[in-house]
Design an enzyme around this catalytic site. Structure first.
Site, PDB file in Angstrom:
ATOM      1  CG  HIS A  76     133.810  36.001 -26.679  1.00 62.63           C
ATOM      2  ND1 HIS A  76     134.423  35.471 -25.567  1.00 62.63           N
ATOM      3  CD2 HIS A  76     133.675  34.972 -27.550  1.00 62.63           C
ATOM      4  CE1 HIS A  76     134.668  34.167 -25.768  1.00 62.63           C
ATOM      5  NE2 HIS A  76     134.211  33.845 -26.961  1.00 62.63           N
ATOM      6  NE  ARG A  78     136.523  40.826 -27.487  1.00 65.25           N
ATOM      7  CZ  ARG A  78     136.758  39.512 -27.573  1.00 65.25           C
ATOM      8  NH1 ARG A  78     136.444  38.700 -26.574  1.00 65.25           N
ATOM      9  NH2 ARG A  78     137.307  39.014 -28.650  1.00 65.25           N
ATOM     10  CG  ASN A 109     136.819  35.235 -23.029  1.00 71.03           C
ATOM     11  OD1 ASN A 109     135.609  35.374 -23.114  1.00 71.03           O
ATOM     12  ND2 ASN A 109     137.596  35.227 -24.090  1.00 71.03           N
ATOM     13  CG  HIS A 193     138.038  26.889 -26.072  1.00 67.90           C
ATOM     14  ND1 HIS A 193     137.994  28.102 -26.705  1.00 67.90           N
ATOM     15  CD2 HIS A 193     138.951  26.167 -26.767  1.00 67.90           C
ATOM     16  CE1 HIS A 193     138.840  28.119 -27.728  1.00 67.90           C
ATOM     17  NE2 HIS A 193     139.450  26.942 -27.781  1.00 67.90           N
ATOM     18  CG  HIS A 241     134.479  26.665 -30.385  1.00 73.39           C
ATOM     19  ND1 HIS A 241     135.291  25.790 -29.706  1.00 73.39           N
ATOM     20  CD2 HIS A 241     134.623  27.874 -29.777  1.00 73.39           C
ATOM     21  CE1 HIS A 241     135.895  26.441 -28.723  1.00 73.39           C
ATOM     22  NE2 HIS A 241     135.502  27.696 -28.749  1.00 73.39           N
ATOM     23  CG  ASP A 307     133.818  31.633 -30.457  1.00 76.11           C
ATOM     24  OD1 ASP A 307     133.803  32.470 -29.550  1.00 76.11           O
ATOM     25  OD2 ASP A 307     134.827  30.944 -30.732  1.00 76.11           O
TER      26      ASP A 307
HETATM   27  C1  NCD Z   1     137.719  34.187 -28.525  1.00 72.24           C
HETATM   28  C2  NCD Z   1     137.841  35.657 -28.139  1.00 72.24           C
HETATM   29  O1  NCD Z   1     138.483  36.406 -28.826  1.00 72.24           O
HETATM   30  O2  NCD Z   1     137.252  36.007 -27.105  1.00 72.24           O
HETATM   31  N1  NCD Z   1     138.516  33.871 -29.665  1.00 72.24           N
HETATM   32  C3  NCD Z   1     138.417  32.794 -30.485  1.00 72.24           C
HETATM   33  O3  NCD Z   1     139.297  32.608 -31.317  1.00 72.24           O
HETATM   34  N2  NCD Z   1     137.390  31.960 -30.407  1.00 72.24           N
HETATM   35  C4  NCD Z   1     138.133  33.414 -27.312  1.00 72.24           C
HETATM   36  C5  NCD Z   1     137.772  31.978 -27.357  1.00 72.24           C
HETATM   37  O4  NCD Z   1     136.583  31.637 -27.445  1.00 72.24           O
HETATM   38  O5  NCD Z   1     138.698  31.166 -27.251  1.00 72.24           O
HETATM   39 ZN    ZN Z   2     134.532  31.912 -27.629  1.00 71.85          ZN
END
Ligand code: NCD
Ligand code: ZN
Length: 452
Positions: A76, A78, A109, A193, A241, A307
């Site tokens: 991620h 961001r 996301n 997920h 995961h 992740d």
């Molecule tokens: C992830 C995130 O912060 O983008 N957080 C997590 O706990 N894995 C979002 C996700 O993959 O669900």
């Molecule tokens: Zn994730």
């Protein structure tokens, strides 16, 4: 079953004399580490692998080990948002480069979520000319109608069954079923997920990782996986995961692909008591973690991923129930596992399969092996250089890690398309990472049945 990673000595493409560059070191060939030379052509592809090659330039790394760069299918970064610890595609991909990852799968996301062709184009523009390593962009369909359009632009799809950072209302019920039918007609990886929110138990206010585990129990994963296993068989499902051997077994018996993260393999509810160890799905009790690690070591987990979710440390210091879920990891996952190899706790071929070969094939990319025709995305590793992980030294601006002080082996060098982007553990590259989409269908990416 996925064939083991087995480069052959003496195999050559258009002939070793055409190599622009020869990188000479040691590599895992035919069951052991032995001297190997890799020839790279003018286009940055491996054109020969042999014992003694000639080329315009030579780069000798002595008895250090040449490995293919890894692929991390779950990060991620961001961007375009939400703002989170200052992480960007630039910092996240430089972190990836330093951590031995040459290709990342960027999750949708973000804010706004990557759920339309326009937003995919916008994200692609953010990658081009800025990324240190290659990026595959996932899209997140917000309904059945968007699937076909998204499929023309995306590198893969991500389905969330429960609300998450940036996605408040993922498709559910009949709408989700229709999305899955649409995705079954598309030849792209579909990552899920898998946590079923109706099985969450929000009884007491969670205040530590053990309570978080109780609030989002294993049964939520089991129910989600069971539901997804009813989905159309042609779906190219990949489960993100997974945290327990039982869910892993359920997925494996259907010959589907899944990943385990470094945190679920190496950390448990006993590893730490505050929200730095809050993640979805939750960390599980130590016995469960140890069992999953054992399966990973035995080659029963197809893919390793991070992740990477680089939350700001200030927000992780909020009261547990308010703090965001997720841990950073793109820079540390491979170094943690290389240290396990150095200590004799993990066989190198298992790491090569789970971090390099299988994730690359999930993404349909000619990377992940020291093979003729593959891109020359390589690492140079000195297994004697064991150090301790320090959050403040990570490139990611979030500046913390749930693995503080753990033993790590960072790659000394990282080459992208035959160009060195990491030298002596420092990033020296230019932002030449590309946006990639699957170039070939990998077929079923299955776990091995035992140690390689
Ligand atoms: C992830 C995130 O912060 O983008 N957080 C997590 O706990 N894995 C979002 C996700 O993959 O669900
Ligand atoms: Zn994730």
């Amino acid at each position: 079953m996925a064939p083991p990673v087995r480069p052959r000595l003496g195999s050559r493409g258009r002939g070793p004399s055409e190599a622009e560059l020869v990188i000479a070191g040691r590599a895992w060939v035919q069951g052991k580490l032995q001297p190997v030379e890799v020839g790279v052509d003018g286009e940055g592809r491996i054109c020969a692998v042999g014992r003694s090659l000639t080329g315009a330039r030579r780069h000798e790394v002595g008895d250090k080990v040449l490995l293919p760069a890894a692929t991390d299918v779950h990060v991620h970064l961001r961007e375009p948002g939400p703002p989170d610890s200052g992480e960007t595609i630039v910092s996240g991909t430089i972190g990836a480069a330093l951590g031995g990852v040459g290709l990342v799968g960027e999750m949708p996301n973000t804010q706004p979520p990557t759920n339309s062709a326009e937003r995919l184009d916008e994200k692609e523009a953010l990658v081009r000319g800025r990324a240190a390593v290659d990026v595959l962009l996932y899209a997140s369909p917000d309904g059945p109608d968007s699937v076909r359009r998204l499929a023309r632009h995306a590198g893969g799809f991500k389905i969330f069954l429960s609300p998450t950072t940036g996605i408040d209302r993922p498709p559910t019920g009949p709408e989700l079923a229709a999305v899955l039918v649409g995705l079954a007609e598309v030849d792209l990886p579909v990552t899920v997920h898998a946590e079923e929110p109706t099985r969450f138990r929000p009884r007491a206010t969670p205040s530590d990782p053990a309570m978080w585990d109780a609030a989002r129990p294993v049964e939520a994963e089991e129910a989600a996986v069971a539901r997804l296993l009813e989905a159309p068989a042609s779906l190219r499902l990949h489960f993100a995961h997974l945290t327990t051997t039982a869910v892993a077994r359920a997925v494996r018996t259907r010959h589907l692909c899944f990943e385990a993260t470094a945190h679920h393999l190496l950390l448990s509810t006993s590893s730490g008591g505050d929200a730095r160890w809050k993640v979805n799905p939750p960390l599980r009790p130590e016995a469960e973690r140890a069992a999953l690690w054992q399966e990973y070591r035995n080659g029963l987990v197809p893919v390793l991923a991070s992740d990477h979710a680089p939350h700001e440390i200030e927000r992780k210091r909020l009261p547990f129930e308010l703090a965001p879920s997720g841990v950073p990891g793109v820079e540390s996952t491979v170094p943690l596992m290389l240290a396990k190899v150095a200590r004799g706790e993990l066989a190198l071929p298992v790491l090569l399969q789970t971090a390099c070969d299988r994730p690359a094939r999930l993404f349909g990319q000619p990377v992940g092996r020291l093979s003729v025709g593959h891109r020359a995305n390589l690492l140079v590793v000195d297994f004697r250089r064991r150090t301790r992980l320090r959050g403040e030294r990570l490139r990611s601006p979030c500046g913390w890690t749930p693995f503080e002080d753990a033993e790590v082996v960072f790659p000394v060098e990282h080459w992208r398309d035959g160009e060195r982007i990491v030298e002596e553990g420092e990033y020296v590259g230019r932002p030449g990472g590309r946006v990639v989409r699957p170039e070939f269908a990998p077929g079923a990416v299955r776990p091995a049945t035992g140690p390689a």
